[in-house]
Design a protein around this motif. Structure first.
Motif, PDB file in Angstrom:
ATOM      1  N   UNK A  24     -29.235 -25.606 -81.862  1.00 56.29           N
ATOM      2  CA  UNK A  24     -29.731 -25.457 -83.239  1.00 56.29           C
ATOM      3  C   UNK A  24     -28.573 -25.638 -84.230  1.00 56.29           C
ATOM      4  N   UNK A  25     -28.708 -26.607 -85.100  1.00 57.87           N
ATOM      5  CA  UNK A  25     -27.692 -26.911 -86.119  1.00 57.87           C
ATOM      6  C   UNK A  25     -28.125 -26.490 -87.520  1.00 57.87           C
ATOM      7  N   UNK A  26     -29.277 -25.845 -87.631  1.00 54.99           N
ATOM      8  CA  UNK A  26     -29.872 -25.571 -88.933  1.00 54.99           C
ATOM      9  C   UNK A  26     -28.944 -24.773 -89.846  1.00 54.99           C
ATOM     10  N   UNK A  27     -28.334 -23.733 -89.337  1.00 55.57           N
ATOM     11  CA  UNK A  27     -27.447 -22.898 -90.158  1.00 55.57           C
ATOM     12  C   UNK A  27     -26.262 -23.705 -90.667  1.00 55.57           C
ATOM     13  N   UNK A  28     -25.671 -24.504 -89.797  1.00 58.41           N
ATOM     14  CA  UNK A  28     -24.515 -25.313 -90.208  1.00 58.41           C
ATOM     15  C   UNK A  28     -24.933 -26.373 -91.232  1.00 58.41           C
ATOM     16  N   UNK A  29     -26.110 -26.966 -91.032  1.00 58.02           N
ATOM     17  CA  UNK A  29     -26.626 -27.939 -92.002  1.00 58.02           C
ATOM     18  C   UNK A  29     -26.895 -27.254 -93.343  1.00 58.02           C
ATOM     19  N   UNK A  30     -27.479 -26.066 -93.292  1.00 54.31           N
ATOM     20  CA  UNK A  30     -27.767 -25.314 -94.505  1.00 54.31           C
ATOM     21  C   UNK A  30     -26.518 -24.968 -95.285  1.00 54.31           C
ATOM     22  N   UNK A  31     -25.458 -24.582 -94.577  1.00 52.65           N
ATOM     23  CA  UNK A  31     -24.188 -24.277 -95.246  1.00 52.65           C
ATOM     24  C   UNK A  31     -23.607 -25.518 -95.922  1.00 52.65           C
ATOM     25  N   UNK A  32     -23.761 -26.667 -95.258  1.00 52.47           N
ATOM     26  CA  UNK A  32     -23.211 -27.912 -95.805  1.00 52.47           C
ATOM     27  C   UNK A  32     -23.887 -28.302 -97.117  1.00 52.47           C
ATOM     28  N   UNK A  33     -25.204 -28.101 -97.235  1.00 52.17           N
ATOM     29  CA  UNK A  33     -25.922 -28.524 -98.449  1.00 52.17           C
ATOM     30  C   UNK A  33     -26.007 -27.442 -99.511  1.00 52.17           C
ATOM     31  N   UNK A  34     -25.596 -26.226 -99.178  1.00 49.37           N
ATOM     32  CA  UNK A  34     -25.692 -25.099-100.101  1.00 49.37           C
ATOM     33  C   UNK A  34     -25.033 -25.436-101.440  1.00 49.37           C
ATOM     34  N   UNK A  35     -25.731 -25.146-102.509  1.00 49.05           N
ATOM     35  CA  UNK A  35     -25.233 -25.358-103.873  1.00 49.05           C
ATOM     36  C   UNK A  35     -25.017 -26.825-104.242  1.00 49.05           C
ATOM     37  N   UNK A  36     -25.622 -27.747-103.514  1.00 46.92           N
ATOM     38  CA  UNK A  36     -25.448 -29.169-103.830  1.00 46.92           C
ATOM     39  C   UNK A  36     -26.602 -29.738-104.653  1.00 46.92           C
ATOM     40  N   UNK A  37     -27.598 -28.938-104.964  1.00 47.20           N
ATOM     41  CA  UNK A  37     -28.716 -29.450-105.758  1.00 47.20           C
ATOM     42  C   UNK A  37     -29.729 -30.189-104.909  1.00 47.20           C
ATOM     43  N   UNK A  38     -30.338 -31.221-105.494  1.00 45.40           N
ATOM     44  CA  UNK A  38     -31.367 -32.004-104.805  1.00 45.40           C
ATOM     45  C   UNK A  38     -30.760 -33.252-104.188  1.00 45.40           C
ATOM     46  N   UNK A  39     -31.340 -33.680-103.068  1.00 44.94           N
ATOM     47  CA  UNK A  39     -30.874 -34.901-102.421  1.00 44.94           C
ATOM     48  C   UNK A  39     -31.408 -35.013-101.009  1.00 44.94           C
ATOM     49  N   UNK A  40     -30.683 -35.730-100.196  1.00 43.94           N
ATOM     50  CA  UNK A  40     -31.063 -35.938 -98.795  1.00 43.94           C
ATOM     51  C   UNK A  40     -29.885 -35.607 -97.887  1.00 43.94           C
ATOM     52  N   UNK A  41     -30.186 -34.922 -96.791  1.00 48.10           N
ATOM     53  CA  UNK A  41     -29.189 -34.677 -95.749  1.00 48.10           C
ATOM     54  C   UNK A  41     -29.481 -35.622 -94.597  1.00 48.10           C
ATOM     55  N   UNK A  42     -28.497 -36.426 -94.239  1.00 45.97           N
ATOM     56  CA  UNK A  42     -28.589 -37.310 -93.079  1.00 45.97           C
ATOM     57  C   UNK A  42     -27.750 -36.668 -91.969  1.00 45.97           C
ATOM     58  N   UNK A  43     -28.364 -36.451 -90.820  1.00 44.23           N
ATOM     59  CA  UNK A  43     -27.689 -35.854 -89.662  1.00 44.23           C
ATOM     60  C   UNK A  43     -27.621 -36.936 -88.595  1.00 44.23           C
ATOM     61  N   UNK A  44     -26.424 -37.259 -88.126  1.00 46.81           N
ATOM     62  CA  UNK A  44     -26.227 -38.355 -87.182  1.00 46.81           C
ATOM     63  C   UNK A  44     -25.284 -37.927 -86.071  1.00 46.81           C
ATOM     64  N   UNK A  45     -25.661 -38.211 -84.832  1.00 47.76           N
ATOM     65  CA  UNK A  45     -24.793 -37.928 -83.695  1.00 47.76           C
ATOM     66  C   UNK A  45     -24.249 -39.264 -83.167  1.00 47.76           C
ATOM     67  N   UNK A  46     -22.932 -39.501 -83.328  1.00 53.60           N
ATOM     68  CA  UNK A  46     -22.352 -40.788 -82.939  1.00 53.60           C
ATOM     69  C   UNK A  46     -22.009 -40.845 -81.450  1.00 53.60           C
ATOM     70  N   UNK A  47     -23.021 -40.660 -80.623  1.00 57.86           N
ATOM     71  CA  UNK A  47     -22.843 -40.689 -79.169  1.00 57.86           C
ATOM     72  C   UNK A  47     -23.988 -41.495 -78.557  1.00 57.86           C
ATOM     73  N   UNK A  48     -23.726 -42.168 -77.453  1.00 53.94           N
ATOM     74  CA  UNK A  48     -24.735 -43.005 -76.795  1.00 53.94           C
ATOM     75  C   UNK A  48     -25.685 -42.210 -75.908  1.00 53.94           C
ATOM     76  N   UNK A  49     -25.469 -40.907 -75.798  1.00 55.75           N
ATOM     77  CA  UNK A  49     -26.268 -40.106 -74.860  1.00 55.75           C
ATOM     78  C   UNK A  49     -26.798 -38.817 -75.473  1.00 55.75           C
ATOM     79  N   UNK A  50     -27.011 -38.797 -76.782  1.00 58.74           N
ATOM     80  CA  UNK A  50     -27.520 -37.587 -77.437  1.00 58.74           C
ATOM     81  C   UNK A  50     -28.402 -37.988 -78.606  1.00 58.74           C
ATOM     82  N   UNK A  51     -29.220 -37.059 -79.070  1.00 55.30           N
ATOM     83  CA  UNK A  51     -30.102 -37.321 -80.193  1.00 55.30           C
ATOM     84  C   UNK A  51     -30.219 -36.118 -81.093  1.00 55.30           C
ATOM     85  N   UNK A  52     -30.961 -36.286 -82.174  1.00 56.61           N
ATOM     86  CA  UNK A  52     -31.203 -35.218 -83.136  1.00 56.61           C
ATOM     87  C   UNK A  52     -32.718 -35.066 -83.268  1.00 56.61           C
ATOM     88  N   UNK A  53     -33.204 -33.839 -83.186  1.00 57.89           N
ATOM     89  CA  UNK A  53     -34.644 -33.582 -83.298  1.00 57.89           C
ATOM     90  C   UNK A  53     -34.892 -32.462 -84.300  1.00 57.89           C
TER      91      UNK A  53
END
Length: 140
Positions: A24-53
């Motif tokens: 679960x990356x939700x808390x870390x993602x939430x901290x990253x966008x905190x106080x940034x206003x409106x927009x889009x968060x793109x989450x990307x894993x630069x590996x050939x054997x993993x994904x994001x769900x």
């Protein structure tokens, strides 16, 4: 932290462990966008054997996902890609089923996820236990 135009981006490290995992990356993602206003968060894993769900965690869905991947993509000798541990070739097929990225709306500096939704790293590759995840925020 990298700033390019209206985008801010950072790379985080995630340790997944010696077995297939949904982290679960939700808390870390939430901290990253905190106080940034409106927009889009793109989450990307630069590996050939993993994904994001985006899925519910903690009620068994994370384990259900791993079970479904095992049923769909068994760890056996059918795979042409054969380096690494036994059946590792299937790990290279996982990103075709669990994409290596997702995009989450951000409103008033908060992830606009549904009540039970979490942003998760999905890693079936026990050969690589250290992962990087790129978080990028594009202001709206």
């Amino acid at each position: 932290m990298v700033h390019i135009g209206g985008m801010e981006s950072t790379l985080i490290s995630v340790r997944t462990g010696p077995r297939p995992a949904v982290v679960d990356l939700t808390t870390r993602c939430g901290r990253f966008v905190e106080d940034r206003g409106d927009g889009l968060l793109h989450v990307f894993v630069p590996h050939a054997t993993a994904g994001v769900a985006v899925l519910e965690t903690g009620a068994g869905s994370d384990n259900d996902l791993l079970t479904a991947l095992d049923a769909l993509l068994p760890t056996d000798d059918r795979w042409q890609h054969r380096h690494g541990s036994y059946g590792h070739g299937r790990d290279h097929v996982v990103p075709a089923f669990v994409a290596p990225y997702t995009v989450i709306p951000v409103l008033d500096g908060q992830l606009a996820l549904g009540t039970w939704q979490s942003v998760c790293l999905v890693d079936t590759n026990s050969d690589n236990q250290d992962r990087s995840v790129r978080l990028s925020f594009l202001a709206g």
